[in-house]
Design a protein around this motif. Structure first.
Motif, PDB file in Angstrom:
ATOM      1  N   ALA A 216      31.833  59.214 -11.929  1.00  0.00           N
ATOM      2  CA  ALA A 216      32.676  58.883 -10.776  1.00  0.00           C
ATOM      3  C   ALA A 216      32.519  57.396 -10.457  1.00  0.00           C
ATOM      4  N   ARG A 217      33.609  56.816  -9.949  1.00  0.00           N
ATOM      5  CA  ARG A 217      33.623  55.411  -9.560  1.00  0.00           C
ATOM      6  C   ARG A 217      34.417  55.287  -8.268  1.00  0.00           C
ATOM      7  N   ARG A 218      34.344  54.125  -7.668  1.00  0.00           N
ATOM      8  CA  ARG A 218      35.131  53.905  -6.462  1.00  0.00           C
ATOM      9  C   ARG A 218      36.608  53.881  -6.849  1.00  0.00           C
ATOM     10  N   PRO A 219      37.424  54.794  -6.324  1.00  0.00           N
ATOM     11  CA  PRO A 219      38.833  54.838  -6.747  1.00  0.00           C
ATOM     12  C   PRO A 219      39.628  53.652  -6.222  1.00  0.00           C
ATOM     13  N   SER A 220      40.712  53.375  -6.923  1.00  0.00           N
ATOM     14  CA  SER A 220      41.647  52.359  -6.450  1.00  0.00           C
ATOM     15  C   SER A 220      42.449  52.927  -5.288  1.00  0.00           C
ATOM     16  N   GLU A 221      43.264  52.093  -4.700  1.00  0.00           N
ATOM     17  CA  GLU A 221      44.101  52.510  -3.570  1.00  0.00           C
ATOM     18  C   GLU A 221      45.567  52.223  -3.901  1.00  0.00           C
ATOM     19  N   PRO A 222      46.443  53.224  -3.918  1.00  0.00           N
ATOM     20  CA  PRO A 222      46.115  54.649  -3.807  1.00  0.00           C
ATOM     21  C   PRO A 222      45.343  55.161  -5.024  1.00  0.00           C
ATOM     22  N   ARG A 223      44.945  56.393  -5.012  1.00  0.00           N
ATOM     23  CA  ARG A 223      43.966  56.891  -5.989  1.00  0.00           C
ATOM     24  C   ARG A 223      44.562  57.172  -7.364  1.00  0.00           C
ATOM     25  N   PHE A 224      45.795  57.677  -7.432  1.00  0.00           N
ATOM     26  CA  PHE A 224      46.371  58.133  -8.699  1.00  0.00           C
ATOM     27  C   PHE A 224      47.408  57.116  -9.187  1.00  0.00           C
ATOM     28  N   TRP A 225      47.253  56.651 -10.446  1.00  0.00           N
ATOM     29  CA  TRP A 225      48.120  55.617 -11.006  1.00  0.00           C
ATOM     30  C   TRP A 225      48.719  56.105 -12.322  1.00  0.00           C
ATOM     31  N   ARG A 226      49.987  55.736 -12.524  1.00  0.00           N
ATOM     32  CA  ARG A 226      50.636  55.980 -13.821  1.00  0.00           C
ATOM     33  C   ARG A 226      51.067  54.647 -14.418  1.00  0.00           C
ATOM     34  N   GLY A 227      50.618  54.405 -15.636  1.00  0.00           N
ATOM     35  CA  GLY A 227      51.061  53.250 -16.397  1.00  0.00           C
ATOM     36  C   GLY A 227      51.870  53.691 -17.603  1.00  0.00           C
ATOM     37  N   THR A 228      52.912  52.922 -17.932  1.00  0.00           N
ATOM     38  CA  THR A 228      53.769  53.256 -19.057  1.00  0.00           C
ATOM     39  C   THR A 228      53.903  52.054 -19.979  1.00  0.00           C
ATOM     40  N   LEU A 229      53.663  52.303 -21.268  1.00  0.00           N
ATOM     41  CA  LEU A 229      53.822  51.294 -22.301  1.00  0.00           C
ATOM     42  C   LEU A 229      55.086  51.609 -23.090  1.00  0.00           C
ATOM     43  N   THR A 230      56.010  50.662 -23.145  1.00  0.00           N
ATOM     44  CA  THR A 230      57.218  50.798 -23.951  1.00  0.00           C
ATOM     45  C   THR A 230      57.087  49.848 -25.124  1.00  0.00           C
ATOM     46  N   SER A 231      57.153  50.413 -26.332  1.00  0.00           N
ATOM     47  CA  SER A 231      56.925  49.631 -27.541  1.00  0.00           C
ATOM     48  C   SER A 231      58.040  49.894 -28.548  1.00  0.00           C
ATOM     49  N   PRO A 232      58.944  48.928 -28.772  1.00  0.00           N
ATOM     50  CA  PRO A 232      60.023  49.142 -29.748  1.00  0.00           C
ATOM     51  C   PRO A 232      59.503  49.518 -31.129  1.00  0.00           C
ATOM     52  N   ALA A 233      58.331  49.002 -31.494  1.00  0.00           N
ATOM     53  CA  ALA A 233      57.798  49.296 -32.820  1.00  0.00           C
ATOM     54  C   ALA A 233      57.503  50.778 -33.008  1.00  0.00           C
ATOM     55  N   LEU A 234      57.195  51.490 -31.913  1.00  0.00           N
ATOM     56  CA  LEU A 234      56.890  52.917 -32.022  1.00  0.00           C
ATOM     57  C   LEU A 234      58.105  53.738 -32.438  1.00  0.00           C
ATOM     58  N   ALA A 235      59.294  53.262 -32.108  1.00  0.00           N
ATOM     59  CA  ALA A 235      60.512  54.022 -32.419  1.00  0.00           C
ATOM     60  C   ALA A 235      60.683  54.227 -33.924  1.00  0.00           C
ATOM     61  N   THR A 236      60.176  53.300 -34.720  1.00  0.00           N
ATOM     62  CA  THR A 236      60.227  53.466 -36.185  1.00  0.00           C
ATOM     63  C   THR A 236      58.892  53.925 -36.744  1.00  0.00           C
ATOM     64  N   ALA A 237      57.777  53.514 -36.106  1.00  0.00           N
ATOM     65  CA  ALA A 237      56.458  53.855 -36.636  1.00  0.00           C
ATOM     66  C   ALA A 237      56.146  55.340 -36.506  1.00  0.00           C
ATOM     67  N   ILE A 238      56.532  55.961 -35.395  1.00  0.00           N
ATOM     68  CA  ILE A 238      56.216  57.381 -35.208  1.00  0.00           C
ATOM     69  C   ILE A 238      56.926  58.252 -36.250  1.00  0.00           C
ATOM     70  N   PRO A 239      58.247  58.093 -36.461  1.00  0.00           N
ATOM     71  CA  PRO A 239      58.876  58.885 -37.521  1.00  0.00           C
ATOM     72  C   PRO A 239      58.299  58.583 -38.906  1.00  0.00           C
ATOM     73  N   ALA A 240      57.978  57.311 -39.163  1.00  0.00           N
ATOM     74  CA  ALA A 240      57.415  56.952 -40.473  1.00  0.00           C
ATOM     75  C   ALA A 240      56.066  57.628 -40.688  1.00  0.00           C
ATOM     76  N   LEU A 241      55.219  57.620 -39.659  1.00  0.00           N
ATOM     77  CA  LEU A 241      53.912  58.264 -39.779  1.00  0.00           C
ATOM     78  C   LEU A 241      54.065  59.774 -39.915  1.00  0.00           C
ATOM     79  N   ALA A 242      55.007  60.360 -39.189  1.00  0.00           N
ATOM     80  CA  ALA A 242      55.242  61.805 -39.310  1.00  0.00           C
ATOM     81  C   ALA A 242      55.640  62.171 -40.735  1.00  0.00           C
ATOM     82  N   ARG A 243      56.509  61.359 -41.347  1.00  0.00           N
ATOM     83  CA  ARG A 243      56.900  61.626 -42.740  1.00  0.00           C
ATOM     84  C   ARG A 243      55.711  61.453 -43.670  1.00  0.00           C
ATOM     85  N   ARG A 244      54.891  60.456 -43.418  1.00  0.00           N
ATOM     86  CA  ARG A 244      53.764  60.170 -44.308  1.00  0.00           C
ATOM     87  C   ARG A 244      52.776  61.325 -44.317  1.00  0.00           C
TER      88      ARG A 244
END
Length: 426
Positions: A216-244
């Motif tokens: 446990a640590r001292r929580p931030s304010e507010p306590r619950f945070w959502r971060g989102t990473l958008t990466s154009p490279a993933l749009a081709t890398a994920i299907p390529a890795l799935a095929r591999r």
């Protein structure tokens, strides 16, 4: 604002479905301002009068009982649902510059969102966006208690058809189960036997779950945070890795999350719960209700990535057979296994895969640059929660309790998942 009425419909009440009970366990902890509702925008054909729009919305509420359902207390204090046979629907009117050319998500992002008091509000909020006096968009904000992402797309397709005058809509089964019909089914001998098998599966998996290890640590304010990473490279890398590796895209993303989480905790397995949509039967495929429930898997992280992805996919497919159960009994089971094993079980890590949304335009799913953003912060949710979302085709998200995972680690974790995928796809 304008108001339209519906009347003369079937009114009834009864217990919550298992899917409603699962999501209500989270929503009941949150005031409306902390809730994350679903929102979708529906394009209105040119020349459509406002009266036709309001008629289409009444038809939508008439058809789907979950949109006119409130929660009430039962005789033993249990939470029940009550479907209204009559009532009113408030429709907000907003205006936009007729020369605007909004991006795909702009209408829902601008005019959607907000939570609900489920004891007094219907779980639907509607905004009609006008260009001058002409309706241009309808934005629906719907509580997770009323539907899931798949049901939201049913609403989009149904309302689009109603605006075109296509009723019944082609390709949609409007005779699918309503929530109270599903609740009744879940109390049949066949469904109860299936639930018992699911609880047996849960117990076997929980006995393999590790103890919770994050300090446990001292929580931030507010306590619950959502971060989102958008990466154009993933749009081709994920299907390529799935095929591999010969696995599904969802499986390779889950495996990358598991590998990164194993690194984070310095362990050679990852215990995680995955979301199952539970729409694999015809009577549920086009239902507007919340059906997903989580189900536990343990991913072995020893060996090459292809082996990890294979074992993860097999584990998830087995788990999906056991994803319909009374959520209250699972909470009791977690406590029982924790007491028996003497371990504070780490059961609050989740994974979900979300397909591309549809809002009446052709989305640009590959923005030109990589970006990270804090997209949601709230004061209340499930303690110790860590929930990963894969937003196909190029988005990774982590929503967590900062009392155990600091905000800097959220961004670093998502970057690690991205690196795992990109390095193995190249």
């Amino acid at each position: 604002m304008t108001t339209v009425r519906f009347r003369g419909l079937r009114a009834r009440s009864g217990p919550l479905t298992d899917g409603q009970g699962y999501i209500w366990n989270a929503l009941r902890r949150q005031p409306p301002e902390d809730q994350r509702s679903l929102a979708v925008s529906v394009h209105v054909p040119e020349g459509t009068a406002l009266a036709r729009v309001t008629s289409a919305l009444v038809a939508l509420v008439t058809c789907h009982e979950s949109l006119r359902t409130r929660l009430v207390a039962g005789p033993a204090g249990e939470t029940r649902q009550e479907v209204a046979g009559s009532g009113s629907l408030a429709i907000d009117l907003a205006t936009m510059d007729d020369t605007d050319a909004p991006t795909d998500e702009d209408p829902a992002r601008t005019w959607g969102g907000g939570g609900f008091d489920h004891t007094t509000d219907f779980p639907l909020r509607t905004t009609v966006v006008l260009a001058g006096d002409e309706p241009r968009w309808i934005v629906l904000t719907v509580s997770h208690l009323a539907t899931d992402g798949a049901g939201l797309q049913v609403l989009h397709r149904h309302l689009t058809a109603l605006l075109r005058g296509d009723d019944p809509p082609a390709g949609l089964s409007l005779s699918c189960r309503q929530p109270l019909d599903q609740a009744a089914y879940e109390r049949t001998p066949r469904a109860r036997a299936r639930a018992e098998r699911a609880l047996t599966y849960w117990r076997r998996q929980l006995e393999r779950f590790p103890a919770f290890r994050l300090p446990a640590r001292r929580p931030s304010e507010p306590r619950f945070w959502r971060g989102t990473l958008t990466s154009p490279a993933l749009a081709t890398a994920i299907p390529a890795l799935a095929r591999r590796v010969g696995r599904t895209e969802r499986s390779v993303v889950l495996s990358a999350v598991a590998v990164a989480y194993g690194r984070y905790l310095d362990q050679d397995s990852c215990a995680i719960t995955v979301m199952c949509g539970n729409r694999h039967t015809p009577e549920l495929r086009d239902s507007v209700m919340n059906l997903p429930q989580r189900v536990p898997v343990v991913v072995d992280l020893r060996g090459p990535f292809a082996q990890i992805a294979g074992s993860a996919q097999s584990a998830v497919l087995r788990a999906y057979q056991h994803a319909q159960y009374p959520p209250g009994r699972v909470r009791e089971l977690i406590g029982s296994v924790a007491e028996t094993t003497g371990r504070d079980l780490d059961t609050d890590t989740g994974f979900n895969s979300v397909g591309p949304t549809r809002s009446g335009r052709t989305p640009d799913d590959t923005p030109p640059h990589r970006s990270f953003a804090w997209v949601h912060k709230s004061h209340s949710d499930i303690a110790r929660l860590r929930f990963f979302d894969y937003f196909a085709p190029n988005g990774l998200s982590l929503y967590t309790d900062t009392g155990f995972v600091p905000p800097d680690d959220i961004r670093a974790f998502l970057t690690d998942v991205e690196e795992i995928i990109l390095s193995r796809a190249s």
